[in-house]
Design a protein around this motif. Sequence first.
Motif, mmCIF file in Angstrom:
data_model
loop_
_atom_site.group_PDB
_atom_site.id
_atom_site.type_symbol
_atom_site.label_atom_id
_atom_site.label_comp_id
_atom_site.label_asym_id
_atom_site.label_seq_id
_atom_site.Cartn_x
_atom_site.Cartn_y
_atom_site.Cartn_z
ATOM 1 N N UNK A 1 6.828 1.220 7.057
ATOM 2 C CA UNK A 1 7.076 1.812 5.742
ATOM 3 C C UNK A 1 7.954 0.889 4.901
ATOM 4 N N UNK A 2 8.964 0.308 5.527
ATOM 5 C CA UNK A 2 9.813 -0.664 4.826
ATOM 6 C C UNK A 2 8.997 -1.875 4.378
ATOM 7 N N UNK A 3 8.120 -2.336 5.266
ATOM 8 C CA UNK A 3 7.282 -3.481 4.922
ATOM 9 C C UNK A 3 6.346 -3.147 3.773
ATOM 10 N N UNK A 4 5.800 -1.932 3.792
ATOM 11 C CA UNK A 4 4.905 -1.536 2.705
ATOM 12 C C UNK A 4 5.642 -1.549 1.364
ATOM 13 N N UNK A 5 6.833 -0.974 1.342
ATOM 14 C CA UNK A 5 7.597 -0.950 0.083
ATOM 15 C C UNK A 5 7.921 -2.363 -0.382
ATOM 16 N N UNK B 1 0.319 -6.261 -2.237
ATOM 17 C CA UNK B 1 -0.819 -5.532 -1.680
ATOM 18 C C UNK B 1 -1.699 -4.957 -2.785
ATOM 19 N N UNK B 2 -1.091 -4.363 -3.783
ATOM 20 C CA UNK B 2 -1.863 -3.798 -4.884
ATOM 21 C C UNK B 2 -2.555 -4.895 -5.686
ATOM 22 N N UNK C 1 -1.824 6.060 5.615
ATOM 23 C CA UNK C 1 -0.676 6.937 5.355
ATOM 24 C C UNK C 1 0.374 6.266 4.476
ATOM 25 N N UNK C 2 0.438 4.945 4.525
ATOM 26 C CA UNK C 2 1.409 4.236 3.690
ATOM 27 C C UNK C 2 0.896 4.069 2.261
ATOM 28 N N UNK C 3 -0.388 3.946 2.085
ATOM 29 C CA UNK C 3 -1.008 3.682 0.781
ATOM 30 C C UNK C 3 -1.421 4.955 0.044
ATOM 31 N N UNK C 4 -1.571 6.047 0.775
ATOM 32 C CA UNK C 4 -2.266 7.226 0.254
ATOM 33 C C UNK C 4 -1.722 7.711 -1.077
#
Length: 226
Positions: free
Chosen positions: A141-145, A151-152, A170-173
């Motif tokens: 989750x930290x990496x996604x943020x 990523x986008x 679940x991270x992108x939803x």
Amino acid sequence: MITELEHKQERMHNLINEHAYNSGLSINGLKPILDGVHDVSKYLESPTKVMWIMKEAYDDSDEKGNRGGWSIFDILDENKPFPQSWYNIIYVTYGIFKKWETIDMYKISEDPSMKEVMSQIAYINLNKMPANKTSSDELLEESYKRWKPILMAQIELYKPQVIIFGNTFKFFKDDLLEGEDIKPQLDNVGKNAQLYIKDGIKLVDAYHPAATGVKSYADSIISFFL
């Protein structure tokens, strides 16, 4: 169009390296592991533009203690053994392209040309930095943020018609569905996958491709496209 996307991908790779440096991630011999499209012309010519979004790439340190600094597609260029999870990716993608279930396919060992689909897809990792063999959802989750802008931008760059998430949806939803209460169009929960559609893009919420057997995993996703 091919040359344009090649140039844009090169700029994207520069942005990934810059983002890692500016975020203080490229320290002590750590560098990002680049991802994207292996062969731009094959991707653009593919019958369906498919993107896989995985978690991260494992990398051990070399003799100098360095980690990262390579491309996920070096595995193809250097003819290295494929990670086990890639076999499910190949079966799923091949099935989508051909509209075949696994029963209609040869085994990869009998038809090595099936591996060529890895050059026809966009493959990106949620975390661009070298990782350990497992990471908690909290770390991911930290990496996604941290990597969300990149990523986008990658999704926008490659304009996939299908995005398959390897236990990463679940991270992108919330961001991809923009908070809308969008229900799955098709639900194969017992068979490993759910299908959402947003702005014409098919979003497949699936298990990680290394988490289950080939036939049950591949056919549960391929069934959305038959």
